[in-house]
Design an enzyme around this catalytic site. Structure first.
Site, PDB file in Angstrom:
ATOM      1  N   LYS A 125      53.154  -1.239  21.529  1.00  0.00           N
ATOM      2  CA  LYS A 125      53.570  -2.046  20.872  1.00  0.00           C
ATOM      3  C   LYS A 125      52.981  -3.196  20.328  1.00  0.00           C
ATOM      4  O   LYS A 125      52.434  -3.948  21.452  1.00  0.00           O
ATOM      5  CB  LYS A 125      54.817  -2.656  21.661  1.00  0.00           C
ATOM      6  CG  LYS A 125      55.962  -1.730  21.792  1.00  0.00           C
ATOM      7  CD  LYS A 125      57.088  -2.085  22.670  1.00  0.00           C
ATOM      8  CE  LYS A 125      58.473  -1.256  22.735  1.00  0.00           C
ATOM      9  NZ  LYS A 125      58.107   0.125  23.215  1.00  0.00           N
ATOM     10  N   LYS A 180      66.931  10.020  23.754  1.00  0.00           N
ATOM     11  CA  LYS A 180      66.777   9.215  24.897  1.00  0.00           C
ATOM     12  C   LYS A 180      67.722   9.937  26.132  1.00  0.00           C
ATOM     13  O   LYS A 180      68.943  10.645  25.694  1.00  0.00           O
ATOM     14  CB  LYS A 180      67.979   8.019  24.599  1.00  0.00           C
ATOM     15  CG  LYS A 180      67.165   6.980  23.805  1.00  0.00           C
ATOM     16  CD  LYS A 180      66.226   6.258  24.397  1.00  0.00           C
ATOM     17  CE  LYS A 180      65.697   4.994  23.700  1.00  0.00           C
ATOM     18  NZ  LYS A 180      64.902   4.269  24.268  1.00  0.00           N
ATOM     19  N   ASN A 231      59.607   8.949  13.836  1.00  0.00           N
ATOM     20  CA  ASN A 231      60.467   9.626  14.874  1.00  0.00           C
ATOM     21  C   ASN A 231      61.991   8.985  14.489  1.00  0.00           C
ATOM     22  O   ASN A 231      61.986   8.000  14.625  1.00  0.00           O
ATOM     23  CB  ASN A 231      60.137   9.966  16.075  1.00  0.00           C
ATOM     24  CG  ASN A 231      60.095   8.751  17.010  1.00  0.00           C
ATOM     25  OD1 ASN A 231      59.249   8.159  17.324  1.00  0.00           O
ATOM     26  ND2 ASN A 231      61.452   8.181  17.324  1.00  0.00           N
TER      27      ASN A 231
END
Length: 342
Positions: free
Chosen positions: A246, A144, A115
């Site tokens: 992550k 964002k 993305n």
């Protein structure tokens, strides 16, 4: 096992829950097993992992006392990540297989979609950046939000959809900035615009609030909450439709894939992202993503945030995707210079 410290500047400061970060400090890890050197990276980011000093202490302890015991990896996530990645890289190189092949329970992907990320600019800048990303080949774009007034963010989401067209997957990331009424309002806007999900609409601690936001026609993804509470608590609370994983924060490639498996069993999707890591961990994360069945677009297009890196990137983004390195281990011969002791 050997490790050496590095420090890499960023092209611009990175905003985190602990303040702005202008450098990424970490450790390059080398583990030699039966004459095969595996590479790993420990690049802690406080708020998601332990501190740099805690990471170094954990690496020193493991190197000195426990290197012979593969099961006794450190509890500190970034330190564990570096060692686990190095061991997995050594295993893959010994087997003459790409890292993804030994991580996956089945066939691994050759290409991982990415993305693009659009910052919190004006409505016009949001539209322009979204259009540019789509024209560059990205089929998923994350916008964002949360830094501007809700009315402006609503207009920005509409502008992103107009610029992207109907066939591009859109996501939004609020980084925990909203209260419940604002989140409800903006999630409804995102649902009307066919966004795939909104990431971290509420604060990291509010699992019950996130659970209540689900079912409004748009997915709820959790990132900071996963780092704060852990996968087990997030899944038990049924707080997310998507987990943003992550590997550096979860403690390594195999740890990440275990979280992904448990999430899948509960019908929760996974995307893989970084903590703005250097190239060894970043390419390692590409292999983790490639080992996921039917991998979704991931957030691994972060190399450009670094002003310098440990080595040239052997897995660049092309047309909104990354081709997984096909050589043995993390990247075949691309990191041979890093494998040699300096």
């Amino acid at each position: 096992m050997q490790y050496e410290r590095f420090s890499l500047g960023l092209t611009s400061p990175l905003s985190t829950a602990r303040g702005d970060v202008d450098r990424r400090d970490g450790f390059l890890i080398r583990v030699e097993r039966d004459g095969v050197v595996g590479l790993g990276e420990s690049t802690p980011l406080p708020g998601w992992t332990e501190s740099i000093d805690e990471c170094e202490a954990a690496l020193s302890d493991w190197s000195r006392e426990r290197a012979a015991d593969r099961a006794a990896l450190p509890d500190s996530p970034a330190a564990r990540h570096g060692i686990e990645l190095a061991l997995a890289d050594a295993d893959a190189r010994a087997a003459d297989e790409p890292l993804a092949a030994i991580l996956s329970d089945g066939p691994s992907a050759d290409v991982v979609p990415m993305n693009a990320t659009v910052g919190d600019g004006s409505v016009e800048v949001t539209a322009s950046a979204t259009r540019e990303a789509v024209e560059s080949g990205y089929r998923a774009v994350k916008v964002k939000v949360g830094a501007r007034e809700p009315d402006v963010d609503a207009d920005r989401l509409r502008a992103a959809r107009d610029a992207a067209g109907e066939d591009v997957e859109l996501r939004a990331d609020a980084n925990g900035a909203w209260d419940v009424p604002t989140a409800e309002r903006l999630l409804d806007v995102a649902a009307d615009l066919d966004f795939a999900y909104v990431e971290q609409p509420l604060g990291a601690a509010d699992l019950d609030g996130h659970a209540a936001l689900r079912g409004r026609g748009v997915g709820v993804a959790l990132d900071e909450s996963l780092a704060r509470s852990g996968a087990d608590e997030v899944l038990a609370a049924e707080a997310a439709d998507v987990l943003v994983c992550k590997p550096m924060a979860l403690g390594g490639p195999r740890q990440t894939l275990d979280v992904a498996r448990r999430a899948s069993e509960r019908g929760v999707d996974v995307v893989v992202t970084t903590t703005v890591d250097a190239v060894v961990a970043r390419v390692g994360a590409v292999h983790v993503a490639a080992a996921l069945p039917d991998v979704s677009a991931c957030g691994l297009a972060t190399g450009s945030i670094l002003a310098a890196d440990l080595a040239p990137d052997p897995a660049p983004i092309e047309g909104g995707a990354i081709r997984v390195p096909s050589g043995p281990g993390i990247a075949g011969e691309a990191f041979d210079a890093l494998r040699r002791e300096r």
